[in-house]
Motif scaffolding. Structure first.
Motif, mmCIF file in Angstrom:
data_model
loop_
_atom_site.group_PDB
_atom_site.id
_atom_site.type_symbol
_atom_site.label_atom_id
_atom_site.label_comp_id
_atom_site.label_asym_id
_atom_site.label_seq_id
_atom_site.Cartn_x
_atom_site.Cartn_y
_atom_site.Cartn_z
ATOM 1 N N ILE A 299 -5.120 78.545 -35.939
ATOM 2 C CA ILE A 299 -4.678 77.386 -35.153
ATOM 3 C C ILE A 299 -4.153 76.285 -36.086
ATOM 4 O O ILE A 299 -3.112 75.680 -35.830
ATOM 5 C CB ILE A 299 -5.829 76.819 -34.298
ATOM 6 N N GLU A 300 -4.883 76.036 -37.172
ATOM 7 C CA GLU A 300 -4.463 74.998 -38.126
ATOM 8 C C GLU A 300 -3.071 75.309 -38.671
ATOM 9 O O GLU A 300 -2.210 74.423 -38.781
ATOM 10 C CB GLU A 300 -5.481 74.901 -39.262
ATOM 11 N N MET A 301 -2.839 76.573 -38.996
ATOM 12 C CA MET A 301 -1.531 76.979 -39.504
ATOM 13 C C MET A 301 -0.441 76.777 -38.456
ATOM 14 O O MET A 301 0.656 76.285 -38.765
ATOM 15 C CB MET A 301 -1.573 78.448 -39.935
ATOM 16 N N LEU A 302 -0.739 77.154 -37.210
ATOM 17 C CA LEU A 302 0.249 76.993 -36.140
ATOM 18 C C LEU A 302 0.578 75.511 -35.932
ATOM 19 O O LEU A 302 1.746 75.144 -35.760
ATOM 20 C CB LEU A 302 -0.269 77.608 -34.839
ATOM 21 N N PRO B 264 -8.527 66.193 -32.845
ATOM 22 C CA PRO B 264 -9.424 67.355 -32.937
ATOM 23 C C PRO B 264 -8.702 68.660 -32.610
ATOM 24 O O PRO B 264 -7.819 68.700 -31.750
ATOM 25 C CB PRO B 264 -10.501 67.055 -31.887
ATOM 26 N N ILE B 265 -9.090 69.702 -33.298
ATOM 27 C CA ILE B 265 -8.408 70.994 -33.194
ATOM 28 C C ILE B 265 -8.422 71.541 -31.766
ATOM 29 O O ILE B 265 -7.466 72.167 -31.321
ATOM 30 C CB ILE B 265 -9.009 71.989 -34.221
ATOM 31 N N TRP B 266 -9.494 71.257 -31.023
ATOM 32 C CA TRP B 266 -9.585 71.767 -29.644
ATOM 33 C C TRP B 266 -8.706 70.977 -28.675
ATOM 34 O O TRP B 266 -8.519 71.395 -27.546
ATOM 35 C CB TRP B 266 -11.038 71.790 -29.170
ATOM 36 N N GLU B 267 -8.157 69.835 -29.130
ATOM 37 C CA GLU B 267 -7.169 69.108 -28.325
ATOM 38 C C GLU B 267 -5.749 69.557 -28.672
ATOM 39 O O GLU B 267 -4.853 69.519 -27.838
ATOM 40 C CB GLU B 267 -7.297 67.596 -28.546
ATOM 41 N N ARG B 268 -5.561 69.966 -29.921
ATOM 42 C CA ARG B 268 -4.229 70.408 -30.358
ATOM 43 C C ARG B 268 -3.870 71.764 -29.759
ATOM 44 O O ARG B 268 -2.722 72.017 -29.390
ATOM 45 C CB ARG B 268 -4.175 70.483 -31.884
ATOM 46 N N MET C 85 -11.602 66.739 -38.214
ATOM 47 C CA MET C 85 -10.833 67.113 -37.026
ATOM 48 C C MET C 85 -10.734 68.636 -36.866
ATOM 49 O O MET C 85 -10.298 69.122 -35.832
ATOM 50 C CB MET C 85 -9.415 66.525 -37.099
ATOM 51 N N SER C 86 -11.135 69.361 -37.906
ATOM 52 C CA SER C 86 -10.988 70.815 -37.892
ATOM 53 C C SER C 86 -12.293 71.579 -38.078
ATOM 54 O O SER C 86 -12.353 72.769 -37.778
ATOM 55 C CB SER C 86 -10.014 71.251 -38.997
#
Length: 286
Positions: free
Chosen positions: A51-54, A70-74, A228-229
């Protein structure tokens, strides 16, 4: 439920933010758009790394987004109520994440041109990583020992069910042009080339400096320190107070430090029985 899972159609789910009514609604009514990008995986496959890479592909290497949201919002989780509510009102191309097995998935995805990335990982490493994650989590049944969790995993009595069934189900999509299989192992072995492969699949192009930035800001160490990750924002609620973090080791082959010889042999036997009719090159690990 009293046994530490929320059950839906024979599959165990986390007890927080999941209900049978919601999962039924997701399957029947969520509409995928052609421009969506969906990441699907079994838990502990390296999902948040991908997900971080995307996110960094979409921001062209600019870390501002991954450091402020936050990653779960992205890339929200489709199957929990918070993620679903975030996604259904979102405009434009959406990054979407899911651990759902294919038979519980929204039917609309199979009629769309949504780009689907299925992330796989050596299930032995998933088992060990899962054990260490679930014992610090407050939203699923906690195993008392690795030996106990090994039995649960083999039987499919873990969050999102059987790894074998999950993988077999999604592998049935592998001939479709909007479906890409990526392994945790290839991401570790040659991150740059694998990211470039993902970019080609998505029709995206990163300049060399943008790719270098992506590699830097999606590295294990940087993600481990990025609140955030790393899920430390959820400490004291979903994760144990002081120790709760998503990031542990981020390596391949850690299972060898934990499996007994008997467990390794038992796992090999079950893997051969359950996955024998799939091409072995789909599984790029030892």
């Amino acid at each position: 439920m009293s046994d530490g899972f929320m059950w839906f159609e024979g599959i165990p789910f986390p007890v927080v933010d999941y209900t049978p009514e919601h999962l039924r609604a997701v399957r029947e009514s969520f509409v995928f758009k052609d421009e969506d990008v969906l990441t699907v995986s079994f838990p502990k496959s390296g999902t948040n790394w991908l997900i971080e890479m995307l996110c960094l592909i979409y921001s062209k290497g600019d870390p501002t987004w991954v450091q402020s949201v936050p990653i779960w919002e992205r890339s929200p989780w489709l199957e929990n109520t918070h993620g679903y509510n975030t996604l259904k009102d979102k405009d434009g191309p959406r990054l979407i994440t899911s651990h759902l097995p294919i038979h519980l998935f929204p039917k609309s995805v199979f009629k769309s041109k949504t780009k689907v990335i299925y992330l796989i990982r050596n299930p032995r490493d998933i088992l060990v990583s899962g054990y260490f994650f679930w014992i610090i989590s407050n939203f699923v049944k906690k195993p008392e020992s690795l030996e106990q969790y090994f039995e649960w995993f083999i039987q499919g009595n873990v969050a999102f069910g059987s790894w074998f069934d999950h993988t077999r189900g999604w592998m049935s999509m592998r001939e479709k042009e909007n479906f890409l299989i990526v392994s945790y192992e290839e991401l570790k072995q040659d991150t740059r080339s694998t990211v470039q492969k993902i970019c080609r699949f998505l029709g995206k192009k990163l300049e060399p400096e943008e790719l270098n930035s992506l590699l830097k800001y999606s590295s294990f160490q940087v993600m481990k320190e990025n609140k955030m990750s790393n899920y430390t924002l959820l400490r004291g609620w979903l994760l144990d107070g002081e120790s709760g973090s998503l990031m542990r080791k981020g390596i391949c082959g850690d299972w060898k430090n934990y499996f007994t010889v008997a467990q390794a042999e038992a796992f090999d036997k079950i893997f051969q029985e359950k996955m024998a009719d799939l091409p072995q090159e789909l599984f790029p690990w030892e």
